[in-house]
Structures are given as C-alpha cells and as structure tokens.
Design an enzyme around this catalytic site. Structure first.
Site, PDB file in Angstrom:
ATOM      1  N   ARG A 121       0.846  -1.201   0.000  1.00  0.00           N
ATOM      2  CA  ARG A 121       0.000   0.000   0.000  1.00  0.00           C
ATOM      3  C   ARG A 121       0.876   1.243   0.000  1.00  0.00           C
ATOM      4  O   ARG A 121       1.026   1.921   1.013  1.00  0.00           O
ATOM      5  CB  ARG A 121      -0.951  -0.030   1.184  1.00  0.00           C
ATOM      6  CG  ARG A 121      -2.106  -0.989   0.961  1.00  0.00           C
ATOM      7  CD  ARG A 121      -3.262  -0.714   1.883  1.00  0.00           C
ATOM      8  NE  ARG A 121      -4.485  -1.297   1.350  1.00  0.00           N
ATOM      9  CZ  ARG A 121      -5.668  -1.203   1.928  1.00  0.00           C
ATOM     10  NH1 ARG A 121      -5.788  -0.523   3.064  1.00  0.00           N
ATOM     11  NH2 ARG A 121      -6.735  -1.757   1.387  1.00  0.00           N
ATOM     12  N   GLN A 126      -0.809   1.979  -6.095  1.00  0.00           N
ATOM     13  CA  GLN A 126      -2.265   2.056  -6.014  1.00  0.00           C
ATOM     14  C   GLN A 126      -2.944   1.547  -7.275  1.00  0.00           C
ATOM     15  O   GLN A 126      -4.008   0.926  -7.216  1.00  0.00           O
ATOM     16  CB  GLN A 126      -2.697   3.498  -5.731  1.00  0.00           C
ATOM     17  CG  GLN A 126      -2.425   3.934  -4.298  1.00  0.00           C
ATOM     18  CD  GLN A 126      -2.848   5.380  -4.055  1.00  0.00           C
ATOM     19  OE1 GLN A 126      -3.176   6.104  -4.989  1.00  0.00           O
ATOM     20  NE2 GLN A 126      -2.830   5.801  -2.806  1.00  0.00           N
ATOM     21  N   ASP A 129      -3.484  -2.249  -7.020  1.00  0.00           N
ATOM     22  CA  ASP A 129      -4.057  -2.754  -5.768  1.00  0.00           C
ATOM     23  C   ASP A 129      -5.392  -3.448  -6.011  1.00  0.00           C
ATOM     24  O   ASP A 129      -6.457  -2.832  -5.978  1.00  0.00           O
ATOM     25  CB  ASP A 129      -4.214  -1.587  -4.784  1.00  0.00           C
ATOM     26  CG  ASP A 129      -4.593  -2.044  -3.386  1.00  0.00           C
ATOM     27  OD1 ASP A 129      -4.944  -3.224  -3.214  1.00  0.00           O
ATOM     28  OD2 ASP A 129      -4.540  -1.216  -2.460  1.00  0.00           O
ATOM     29  N   SER A 132      -8.065  -3.289  -3.071  1.00  0.00           N
ATOM     30  CA  SER A 132      -8.806  -2.030  -2.985  1.00  0.00           C
ATOM     31  C   SER A 132      -9.802  -1.887  -4.126  1.00  0.00           C
ATOM     32  O   SER A 132     -10.942  -1.454  -3.916  1.00  0.00           O
ATOM     33  CB  SER A 132      -7.837  -0.839  -2.983  1.00  0.00           C
ATOM     34  OG  SER A 132      -7.089  -0.811  -1.779  1.00  0.00           O
ATOM     35  N   TYR A 227      -4.079  -0.933   7.388  1.00  0.00           N
ATOM     36  CA  TYR A 227      -5.156  -1.798   7.869  1.00  0.00           C
ATOM     37  C   TYR A 227      -5.366  -1.566   9.359  1.00  0.00           C
ATOM     38  O   TYR A 227      -4.442  -1.210  10.096  1.00  0.00           O
ATOM     39  CB  TYR A 227      -4.826  -3.281   7.632  1.00  0.00           C
ATOM     40  CG  TYR A 227      -4.676  -3.673   6.188  1.00  0.00           C
ATOM     41  CD1 TYR A 227      -5.781  -3.828   5.378  1.00  0.00           C
ATOM     42  CD2 TYR A 227      -3.415  -3.882   5.628  1.00  0.00           C
ATOM     43  CE1 TYR A 227      -5.651  -4.197   4.041  1.00  0.00           C
ATOM     44  CE2 TYR A 227      -3.270  -4.242   4.298  1.00  0.00           C
ATOM     45  CZ  TYR A 227      -4.397  -4.408   3.518  1.00  0.00           C
ATOM     46  OH  TYR A 227      -4.255  -4.767   2.196  1.00  0.00           O
TER      47      TYR A 227
END
Length: 372
Positions: A121, A126, A129, A132, A227
């Site tokens: 992360r 991104q 990911d 996500s 997280y």
C-alpha cells in the site's frame, strides 16, 4: 513472450482478467496473447471481439502449457500447474494463505508466483491494488443488495400519502469497502452512521455526510499498510456491547471488518441481533473469511428473530463488468511496469518494493517468509 489469460474456474466468479477496454496495454507489449475461450461470457464480451484485436482464443490447457506469463483470477489446481513450463510466471489472485500446496508446487516446478494480494500500500502501487479495487465495488454492491431485502425505501419521501422516513444504515469498518458503502447509502438518501477502530477515519466519514460513532476501545490504531490492527478479545467484546444500541435503531447494518490472512472478527452476536427490528437487514461482507456476524452463511439469507442476515461470496462479481475492468487494469499495470520490451521478459528486480512484496516464489525459492 506468450501471455495467456484464464477464465475463472469458480462458477460464482463472472469476472475476466482481461477486458476489451483495457487489453490494448497488453497488446502494446508486443507479446502474443492467448485467452481461454468464453473468457468474457460473464461480462457480455464475445471471443470474436478479442480476436478482432489480435488475441487468440484457445483451450484452457493450451493457455496454461504455452504461456510464459499466465494471468488468473483464481488459484490453479495442482494438476493444472503441472502443465506450466518451468521458468514461466503465474500472476493473479491466488489466495495465498489458503494455498500452501500451490506455493510449494510452484517452487518445486520453478514457476514464478506473483500474488496480487501482496501489492504494497504505497502511492506508486495504487494502480495495481486488486484488494482495494474489488473492495470498492463490493462496498457499493453490499448497499444495493441490502436495499433489495429491505421492505422500506432508503430515501425520505414527502408525498400526498404522507412522509416516509429515510432508512438508517450503520457501516462497521471504514476501509475502502466501508467508505464506498457509506457513499452509496448516502447517494440513495439514507441516514448513515459509521464506526471504525481507527479514529483517523472520522474526517473521511464526516466528509461523506455520515456520522462517526465514537466508541472508546482504549489503544487501537492501524498497521503501516493502513489496515486496522487486530483488537484484543476484551476490546472486541466492548465494541460489540457499545455498538449494539446503534444496530438496534438501524434498518441496515453492513459489516466490513477483515484481517489480512486471518479469520474475520465476530462483531455482531445473537444478543445484538435480538435487539434489532424484525425486517431489518445485516450484510456480512466478511462471510468468506469466517464472518463478522454470528450465524451468517455464505450465499444464503439466514433469518434470525425476523432479521435477515446476508452474506454473498465474491461480491464484486455481482458488478462483473466494472470489476473486470478494474482487475485487468491492476494486472496490466504490474505487467507493463516490469516488462522489458526489448528482451520480451519480465524484469524481476527485487530492489523494487512492489516486486519484492508481491513475488512469493522465484526461481524455485519461496521468498515470502510467511510461506517458507
């Protein structure tokens, strides 16, 4: 270089690892691209559409045996893995914590294994990911599915027949999925409360027009990956007790709490369910990893004291076209970022943080200490 894409081997997963709107990124590598026939059946895309772009449809076994790089949404069976060429690479969502045998077999056959679940992360990653991108769509789908099961409308309506009160939605867990659930419920006109063990997300909740529920659990926080940290048993019990009153006045409760690589914490027990109004809905987004809600069962609607408890596996697949577009972009970005076009190979540069984190097996060695 031959890049192959496989159709999901789970009938509940309608997503495709390639998408007609994003596949140009792979074509531009100059590699030959194969795809398993009917790969786009779950997203209303025919083989001919891919073939018109220069891709070639093939059988599943041909895709596996011919590929230098194989893209998959689901882990391969061990007998399928034996068809792969030594030195080839497997990239995708491989559910590593439940597939130690697959990891061992990749090491034995010298198959490089890239787990997209381990994308770090960081800002640069991104675009890769998968957790996500799929959680975002799952959060949206959870609200839509919950609304289907509710016997009232979500928005306030002022009519000649009377004023209809807005539904109350309580979102537990404000990660990517939770934030999208809040945003979707607000767009549909519901009143939304939200809770997370990380106080730092309060501003995000408020910015979406929802109310952040404050519950003092003592020392909590988040990991360096963003997280929520695992709570102690005492903190979990305190959370259950204090959020019970919010659940009792809610029409829809959506739970999103998951722990990477570990069973999900149970946050709603039978005592809380009995406080809720008959006809209200609980949507357990963690049902596949053990569940946040006592009594939830994957792909079933359980009715407890008049409360509907819903858990749907592979939730992002319910919006399979957009889920596939996002997934394919995630895969494409990893591949193109590390593809050496001149030599037609993947450059496994382990000084790069993304490669170091996401590659579990390389050249016959298990690199991630969690699976050694």
């Amino acid at each position: 270089m031959i890049i192959s894409a496989l159709k999901s081997n789970d009938p509940k997963d309608q997503r495709s690892p390639i998408h007609i709107d994003t596949v140009t990124a792979l074509i531009n590598t100059g590699a030959d691209i194969l795809f398993e026939k009917d790969i786009g059946s779950g997203i209303n895309t025919y083989d001919q559409e891919f073939e018109e772009l220069g891709l070639k449809g093939a059988s599943r076994s041909e895709c596996i045996s011919k590929s230098n790089l194989l893209i998959t949404n689901q882990p391969l069976q061990l007998e399928e893995l034996s068809l792969m060429q030594p030195g080839a690479s497997l990239i995708g969502m491989v559910n590593p914590f439940s597939n130690q045998e697959l990891i061992n077999a990749c090491a034995d056959r010298k198959i490089n294994l890239v787990s997209m679940e381990f994308i770090p992360r960081i800002t640069r990653a991104q675009k890769m990911d998968v957790l996500s991108s799929q959680a975002n769509l799952a959060g949206y789908a959870a609200v839509i599915e919950s609304a289907k099961h509710l016997s009232t409308a979500l928005p306030m309506m002022m009519t000649a027949a009377g004023t209809l009160k807005p539904a109350r939605v309580f979102v537990i867990g404000v990660g990517v999925a939770g934030l999208q659930a809040i945003a979707t419920a607000k767009r549909l006109g519901a009143r939304v409360d939200a809770f997370d063990t990380r106080d730092v997300v309060e501003e995000q909740v408020n910015s979406l027009g929802a109310k952040f529920v404050k519950i003092d659990l003592g020392e909590t926080g988040q990991t360096d990956q963003g997280y929520a940290k695992e709570l102690t048993p005492e903190q979990v019990q305190k959370q259950k007790d204090l959020q019970s009153d919010v659940c009792a006045r809610s029409d829809i409760v959506i739970t999103t709490a998951q722990l990477f690589g570990r069973p999900a914490p149970q946050l709603i027990d039978d005592n809380t369910i009995k406080k809720m109004k008959p006809g209200s809905v609980i949507f357990d987004m963690a049902v596949e990893s053990g569940g946040n809600v006592e009594g939830s069962i994957a792909d079933e609607v359980v009715i407890n004291n008049g409360v509907k408890i819903i858990g749907i596996s592979n939730l992002a697949s319910s919006v399979s076209n957009h889920a596939s577009l996002a997934l394919s972009n995630n895969y494409n970005h990893w591949i193109t970022d590390f593809y050496n076009k001149e030599e037609s190979v993947i450059n496994f540069n382990f000084e790069d943080e993304i490669v170091k984190s996401s590659v579990i097996v390389f050249d016959g060695k298990i690199l991630n200490e969690r699976f050694q």
